[in-house]
Motif scaffolding. Structure first.
Motif, mmCIF file in Angstrom:
data_model
loop_
_atom_site.group_PDB
_atom_site.id
_atom_site.type_symbol
_atom_site.label_atom_id
_atom_site.label_comp_id
_atom_site.label_asym_id
_atom_site.label_seq_id
_atom_site.Cartn_x
_atom_site.Cartn_y
_atom_site.Cartn_z
ATOM 1 N N ASN A 94 0.819 -1.208 0.000
ATOM 2 C CA ASN A 94 0.000 0.000 0.000
ATOM 3 C C ASN A 94 0.854 1.259 0.000
ATOM 4 N N LYS B 189 1.080 4.023 -2.997
ATOM 5 C CA LYS B 189 0.788 5.438 -2.727
ATOM 6 C C LYS B 189 1.943 6.319 -3.215
ATOM 7 N N ALA C 259 -8.048 -2.772 3.671
ATOM 8 C CA ALA C 259 -8.122 -1.544 2.878
ATOM 9 C C ALA C 259 -7.695 -0.328 3.684
ATOM 10 N N PHE C 260 -7.967 -0.339 4.979
ATOM 11 C CA PHE C 260 -7.693 0.866 5.767
ATOM 12 C C PHE C 260 -6.386 0.812 6.533
ATOM 13 N N LYS D 37 -3.595 2.981 5.227
ATOM 14 C CA LYS D 37 -4.043 3.903 4.177
ATOM 15 C C LYS D 37 -3.779 5.333 4.650
ATOM 16 N N ASP E 284 -12.877 7.614 -1.212
ATOM 17 C CA ASP E 284 -12.190 8.278 -0.116
ATOM 18 C C ASP E 284 -13.182 8.892 0.863
ATOM 19 N N ARG F 82 -13.471 5.893 9.479
ATOM 20 C CA ARG F 82 -12.634 4.760 9.065
ATOM 21 C C ARG F 82 -12.768 3.604 10.050
#
Length: 994
Positions: A43, A47, A363-364, A367, A430, A567
């Motif tokens: 991730n 990014k 996913a989080f 992130k 987002d 989140r």
DNA sequence: CCCCAACCGTA
DNA sequence: GTACGGTTGGGGG
């Protein structure tokens, strides 16, 4: 490479460890392979590379390399054999990920660099200096302080997990010295994680101060004689050589021989299919999708790559194979085992709740959060836009900023919102967050300080707009510790409808696994550190209330809270279903929020005069007792100091029978003093008396008046829903769950808790609820019969055990049976029972043996509970609430035994707590139905007791309603095998009502 | 000013 | 022997 180029050097090794610890081990492949560090790594790289294409960012790598440590044997070990000698082996779950991360790097089409005999840091240093020499810029992607020495105007650092640049000023702010002085600073302070010795007793503050004064380490060592502080001077002179060795260890080498030249590090285009193949093999669904979108590939058409796994330890293989994950007790496996055994069936698209929970967490985790995207809402039109967007998604996280931690005193300063972005920016996944400042003032430094700051929507107007949203049952509001915001908003005329609380979700899922505060949850689930409150408002004497915080700073802080809350909700909500805990959350936890908020808001009247009079009496008695103590001791000393007292009793006076506490102090506990008093010494008894008097005075009569609210004139305790492992509530500021009752002197405090004129206090308490729960869960025939017949349970126990008839039973016999009954609830040990009863351990052991013979079901319950806890890492109440005991398999026998006792107690204490929670939730509607809700109000809860304030004329009507609800509170969820009994009384103060 | 240990109040 | 929170003393900064 040339001027204008920008080289990114990613500290791969540093990142592996950070990702591994920041991202929960929940991230496993379906075959059980742990991939949390791989996930965080991928991730982060994605990014970085995505931003690289985004010209707005301004930091665009033209060259990039990921650098790893080759092995632990480096040249530093030759300089100092103890270097990194304290490093333990990497965690088991991390070992297979080292290789995977190198695969990941190559899948990203990036050079993967390591050199035998050198650490990653040395390679980074070498490349950085080479690139700088040809005029290029360098960004080191790491947060390791060991690399800070490399910073120059052309060499920067970037903390990818916190999404934060680290520049020269940041180093100076954090360490007090410029980057080039970091080597000297680290040489002095040493580093315990790497076993760099440094100079003992010199920390970063002292080191920075010395460097400021002497310039550098060599000068300091040469002129150490000039240091004024004697100890420090001698210390530095004695350890000069150690400091020099340390300097060699921390100084990075810039002459590492490298196979890859700078030119070889040029950033190649992404190879979409190659990367997707790897990501699919890792089962990173979210990232796979994103990459496919950006690279314009059809992910479905690409096969998962075959990625060899190097376990590093052959013994590790078999037990991670699919299916056999239930023996471990960490987060990941308990989640997986719960999902496979008790989770609801898969939905039509084949995704189980566990899949969703895992993919959300994935996913989080790590992130990045972009605080610069937060919006300050300064006009009503923009606010209306946000409210409309929230209505559209039906989901909004919100948070209040106020002037006080006490929701009864807090004045609203601003409100923040966070929503999923698919409305304001279609197609996006987002999160957008905003802050609405309402009553910020201009800074105190301002000439016109204290005035209302410009650019804020008038409070009334904003509240009117927000009220529509917050009271709309069709929009789910999410908050962290919602009871606080509920109360604040209620005091501002808004009553929240439809809400979730991330703190309570975490509590239901993970009670016993640490706190449930937002910052901790953010670290745990998002790998993100929110701005600490003290960073915006200061701390201690220099702190300010939030209305004095600059609105831009306030926006970053407040909007982040809403962002993080949303989140967390996205991560935790699917876990509830996956782990079969939705009902506990929705039926036992969430509905209690408004109930408790209302109780806190009501408060209770405490009579200042009564307390003041009691305080005076206590002061007199304590002073008289103090004099007698000095008389008996033959000298004056601080009676309140256990240390001084111990020295006098056991040292100077030479009394026998002293025992030591774990720190080697003489114990002067009430137990010890009572034993001494029984030996005939007069002094200990006086100390016990003095302690009781001063305890009552300082903790109760003197402290309680300070909690009387200036406007309501009542005392408003605060209940915590999420601070016990078992499911009990706790009460604080003030704690109204420990108001004295056992002694006559103490009970006087209770006479100060009074009803308002025309009302009574009604106290209703469960009789022996925990023993009844025990009789139910352990199915003990004699206990069940005794409760069914309503006979004295302790006398029955004594009769069963000692063969003494209940009629005419000596009180001492009953007392012992009672102690044993309580001991059982507490997960009995011979040691504890012996202490409680002041008998020999062997005798206590005999009692326990006898008890288990008479009540074999108890023994069975204890053994099966321990076995369950060992297998699952948690235990359950009769309603299904979980309490986790991660240390239950500790190799430390006393730690293990402690956890076993707690695990035995938790279902009993916790089930009783659940029963009274259910009663509390049902009572308000029941009172409404009986037409009594305006005349009878629930004020307090004390674990097995509820206290109401009732109109005189409504007492007779309210009492049976309350008793009925409480006695049947377990129904219909659980049909108990023993009846629950509630005693209730009403009087004008709490002492007489109880 | 902050933290910990000891002590003690409740269920 | 379980579960909490508050006060004090005392050590460190």
């Amino acid at each position: 490479m040339k001027k204008g180029d920008h080289l990114f050097l990613v500290d791969g090794s540093g990142f592996i460890f950070r990702a591994f610890h920041a991202i929960p081990a929940l991230n496993r492949k379906s075959d059980g392979l742990p991939v949390n560090a791989v996930s965080g790594f991928c991730n982060m790289l994605w990014k970085l590379l995505r931003d690289a294409r985004n010209t707005d960012v301004g930091v665009t790598p033209t060259h990039l390399a990921v650098i790893f440590d080759y092995s632990s044997t480096t040249f530093r070990k030759e300089i100092y054999p103890l270097y990194k000698a304290n490093r333990s082996a990497p965690p088991e779950d991390l070992i297979p990920q080292f290789g995977l991360i190198r695969h990941a790097t190559r899948a990203f089409n990036l050079p993967c660099i390591e050199t035998e005999g050198f650490e990653a840091d040395d390679i980074i240093a070498t490349y950085a200096r080479q690139a700088e020499a040809v005029g290029a810029d360098v960004t080191i992607v790491s947060s390791d302080k060991d690399l800070m020495q490399l910073l120059t105007p052309n060499v920067h650092m970037y903390d990818a997990m916190k999404d934060k640049q680290i520049g020269i000023p940041d180093v100076i702010e954090k360490w007090g010295v410029a980057p080039e002085k970091m080597i000297d600073l680290q040489a002095m302070t040493g580093d315990s994680t790497d076993n760099v010795p440094g100079i003992p007793g010199i920390g970063p503050k002292t080191a920075a101060q010395l460097l400021e004064e002497f310039g550098d380490l060599e000068t300091l060592l040469a002129r150490a004689g000039e240091i004024k502080q004697i100890k420090r001077r001698e210390n530095i002179i004695a350890n000069a050589e150690l400091a020099r060795v340390s300097r060699q260890l921390v100084e990075l080498r810039t002459d590492v021989p490298l196979d890859m030249k700078l030119e070889d590090l040029v950033l190649e285009p992404q190879d979409g299919p190659k990367l997707i193949g790897f990501l699919k093999a890792m089962e990173f669904t979210t990232l796979t999708r994103r990459v496919a979108e950006v690279c314009d590939c059809d992910a479905g058409a690409i096969d998962a790559a075959v990625v060899p796994v190097e376990w590093g330890d052959a013994a590790r293989g078999p037990d991670l194979d699919a299916g056999d994950v239930s023996t471990s007790s960490d987060t990941a496996t308990s989640a997986l085992s719960a999902a496979s055994s008790s989770a609801p069936a898969a939905s039509p698209d084949g995704k189980t709740p566990a899949d969703l929970a895992a993919s959300r967490a994935n996913a989080f985790a790590g992130k990045p959060i972009d605080r610069s995207a937060y919006v300050t809402i300064r006009d009503i039109e923009t606010l209306e836009l946000w409210i409309a967007a929230a209505r559209e998604t039906g989901l909004v996280a919100f948070d209040t900023e106020t002037t006080s931690l006490d929701p009864m005193q807090a004045e609203l300063v601003g409100v923040s919102l966070a929503i999923q972005d698919n409305v304001l920016s279609p197609g996006s996944t987002d999160i957008r967050a905003a802050y609405i400042p309402l009553t910020h003032k201009t800074g105190v430094g301002d000439l016109l300080g204290g005035g209302h700051a410009e650019g804020q929507i008038p409070m009334k107007e904003a509240l009117a707009a927000l009220k529509g949203l917050l009271e709309d049952p069709s929009v789910l509001k999410v908050a962290q510790n919602l009871k606080y915001d509920y109360l604040v908003m209620k005091r501002h005329g808004v009553t929240l409808q439809s809400f979730d609380d991330t703190m309570l979700m975490s509590y239901v899922l993970d009670a016993g696994k640490g706190n449930h505060g937002m910052d901790g949850l953010s670290e745990k689930w998002l790998g993100h550190t929110p701005i600490p409150y003290k960073d915006v408002a200061g701390s201690g004497k220099s702190s300010v209330t939030f209305d004095l915080v600059d609105i831009d700073r306030a926006t970053a802080y407040a909007a982040e809270d809403a962002d993080v809350t949303l989140r967390l909700w996205l991560v935790l909500k699917p876990r509830l279903a996956a782990e079969g805990l939705t009902r506990i959350y929705e039926r036992l936890e969430r509905p209690l929020v408004p109930v408790l908020a209302h109780m806190e808001e009501r408060g209770i009247t405490v009579d200042r005069q009564i307390l003041s009079r009691l305080s005076g009496e206590l002061a007199q008695k304590a002073a008289a007792t103090e004099d007698e103590v000095y008389e008996l001791a033959g000298e004056r000393f601080n009676i309140g100091s256990p240390k001084q007292l111990g020295d006098i009793l056991f040292g100077r006076m030479g009394l026998p029978g002293g025992s030591k506490t774990k720190t080697g102090q003489w114990s002067t506990s009430a137990q010890v003093l009572e034993d001494l008093a029984a030996e005939g010494a007069p002094l200990p008894r006086k100390i016990v008396d003095w302690r009781q008097l001063t305890k009552l005075k300082s903790t109760y009569t003197d402290a309680l008046p300070g909690y009387i609210h200036p406007q309501t004139k009542r005392v408003h305790t605060g209940y915590s829903l999420a601070s016990t492992t078992t499911g009990r509530l706790s009460s604080s500021e003030p704690n109204l769950q420990n108001i004295p009752v056992r002694t006559a002197e103490g009970r006087k405090i209770r006479t100060a808790f009074i009803s308002t004129p025309g009302h009574k206090l009604l106290s209703a308490d469960y009789s022996q609820i925990e023993l009844r729960v025990l009789a139910h869960v352990a199915e003990i025939p004699q206990l069940r019969q005794a409760f069914a017949d309503g006979i004295d349970i302790h006398a029955m126990t004594a009769s069963e055990m000692f063969g003494v008839p209940v009629e005419g039973m000596p009180s001492e016999v009953r007392r012992r049976a009672k102690a044993i009954n309580f001991g059982i609830i507490y997960g009995i040990s011979a040691f504890g029972l012996a202490n409680q009863l002041s008998i020999e351990r062997s005798e206590a052991g005999e009692y326990i043996k006898k008890y288990f013979e008479r009540f074999p079901g108890i023994k069975d319950y204890m053994e099966s509970t321990k076995a369950f806890a060992r297998e699952h890492g948690y235990v359950e109440t009769i309603f299904g609430r979980r309490a986790h005991y991660p240390e239950i398999k500790s190799s430390n026998p006393s730690m293990r035994a402690f956890n076993e006792r707690a695990a035995i107690n938790a279902p009993i204490q916790g089930s009783a707590a659940d029963v009274i929670r259910r009663a509390m939730i049902q009572i308000e509607p029941a009172l409404v139905a009986a037409g009594l809700s305006e005349r009878c109000r629930m004020l307090l809860q004390v674990h097995d007791e509820l206290i109401f304030e009732v109109e005189d004329e409504a007492v007779d009507a309210a009492m049976p309603v309350i008793v009925d609800i409480m006695e049947n509170a377990a129904m219909p969820a659980v049909s108990m095998r023993v009846p629950l009994k509630v005693d209730a009384r009403a009087a004008h103060n709490w002492d007489e009502a109880h």
